[in-house]
Design an enzyme around this catalytic site. Sequence first.
Site, PDB file in Angstrom:
ATOM      1  N   SER A 126     -11.913 121.498  74.285  1.00 60.78           N
ATOM      2  CA  SER A 126     -12.954 120.849  73.992  1.00 60.78           C
ATOM      3  C   SER A 126     -13.943 119.451  74.124  1.00 60.78           C
ATOM      4  CB  SER A 126     -13.298 121.859  73.066  1.00 60.78           C
ATOM      5  OG  SER A 126     -14.777 121.259  71.804  1.00 60.78           O
TER       6      SER A 126
ATOM      7  N   ASP B  56      -6.491 140.445  73.660  1.00 65.56           N
ATOM      8  CA  ASP B  56      -7.376 140.315  72.805  1.00 65.56           C
ATOM      9  C   ASP B  56      -7.188 141.382  71.905  1.00 65.56           C
ATOM     10  OD1 ASP B  56     -10.707 139.578  72.328  1.00 65.56           O
ATOM     11  OD2 ASP B  56     -10.423 138.438  73.898  1.00 65.56           O
TER      12      ASP B  56
ATOM     13  N   ASP C 137      -2.449 140.287  69.244  1.00 67.45           N
ATOM     14  CA  ASP C 137      -3.026 139.049  68.172  1.00 67.45           C
ATOM     15  C   ASP C 137      -2.169 137.420  68.988  1.00 67.45           C
ATOM     16  OD1 ASP C 137      -3.312 137.124  66.082  1.00 67.45           O
ATOM     17  OD2 ASP C 137      -2.863 138.387  64.843  1.00 67.45           O
TER      18      ASP C 137
ATOM     19  N   PHE D 103     -21.577 125.794  76.547  1.00 63.26           N
ATOM     20  CA  PHE D 103     -21.672 126.362  77.278  1.00 63.26           C
ATOM     21  C   PHE D 103     -22.303 128.403  77.304  1.00 63.26           C
ATOM     22  CE2 PHE D 103     -18.407 124.073  79.961  1.00 63.26           C
ATOM     23  CZ  PHE D 103     -18.998 124.844  81.007  1.00 63.26           C
TER      24      PHE D 103
ATOM     25  N   LEU E  18     -16.192 132.429  77.791  1.00 64.21           N
ATOM     26  CA  LEU E  18     -15.496 131.855  78.821  1.00 64.21           C
ATOM     27  C   LEU E  18     -13.812 132.401  79.256  1.00 64.21           C
ATOM     28  CD1 LEU E  18     -15.342 128.512  77.579  1.00 64.21           C
ATOM     29  CD2 LEU E  18     -16.545 128.970  79.047  1.00 64.21           C
TER      30      LEU E  18
ATOM     31  N   TYR F 128     -12.292 122.393  63.355  1.00 61.13           N
ATOM     32  CA  TYR F 128     -11.300 122.412  65.290  1.00 61.13           C
ATOM     33  C   TYR F 128     -11.168 121.577  66.212  1.00 61.13           C
ATOM     34  CZ  TYR F 128     -13.811 124.073  69.470  1.00 61.13           C
ATOM     35  OH  TYR F 128     -14.066 124.813  71.015  1.00 61.13           O
TER      36      TYR F 128
ATOM     37  N   LYS G 144      -8.149 121.069  69.067  1.00 58.77           N
ATOM     38  CA  LYS G 144      -8.275 120.829  70.484  1.00 58.77           C
ATOM     39  C   LYS G 144      -7.898 120.018  70.934  1.00 58.77           C
ATOM     40  CE  LYS G 144     -10.749 124.841  71.097  1.00 58.77           C
ATOM     41  NZ  LYS G 144      -9.898 125.573  71.860  1.00 58.77           N
TER      42      LYS G 144
END
Length: 254
Positions: free
Chosen positions: A147, A37, A57, A193, A18, A160, A164
């Site tokens: 998410s 990244d 980081d 996705f 994404l 996770y 989110k």
Amino acid sequence: MNLDDTISAIVTGGASGLGFATARVLIAAGARVAIFDVSDDGADRAAEIGARFVKVDITSDDSVQNGLDETRAAQGVERILVNCAGIAPPARVISKGQSHLMSLFEEVISVNLSGTFRMVSRCAAAMAGLEPMADTGERGVIVNTASVAAFDGQIGQAAYAASKAAIAGMTLPIARDLAQSAIRVCSIAPGIFGTPLLKGLPDHAQESLGKQVPFPSRLGDPDEFAGLVLHIIRNGYLNGEVIRLDGAIRMAPR
């Protein structure tokens, strides 16, 4: 906000998925883009689309500040921040009699939540010192990635989903906080996705996942995510909102 080559943008996690699609779309729209990244091939990926690559980081204060200093020296203070960096290691609360590793839980929170907030707070502080844009009066736009797991977390997604859900939950208070500085903040909650992670699955597995989506019954295209980011940037009245981008899917327990 209208984009041109005077607008500096930062995309975290921009070397793939994404984030990469978003960086590509922002460059096509005229912005100067820096990809943050930790990917070893990030420089090559950034070169493909004419972006700047900075190895950062987002869990480290020093790494983030060094990355921001380098980027600002090269392309000015950012008016756009898009946070796409994240990890999603699956783990049950109890698996084969063993409890969820706290170190893994804390790593997910550190990257997905604390890393996102670290970028938001550092970038917002710099954006607040910019002159308001003549056409809109705004100083900057921040887009975070939540998410559908924030609302429909599945088995094995406790860490996770928690990270989110927190991103979704902090969207409005951050937008209210930064309103005094004319900085808009929204979050996108994508569904399933076609990122490199999912594209690595067998075709039948991808097809099965796509069929879970009511309509259109397929995996989302990263360019569709990037298109929504671009719309948020351009639509000056979008603020404080968490937008689901998921084809109307509501995730099953597993």
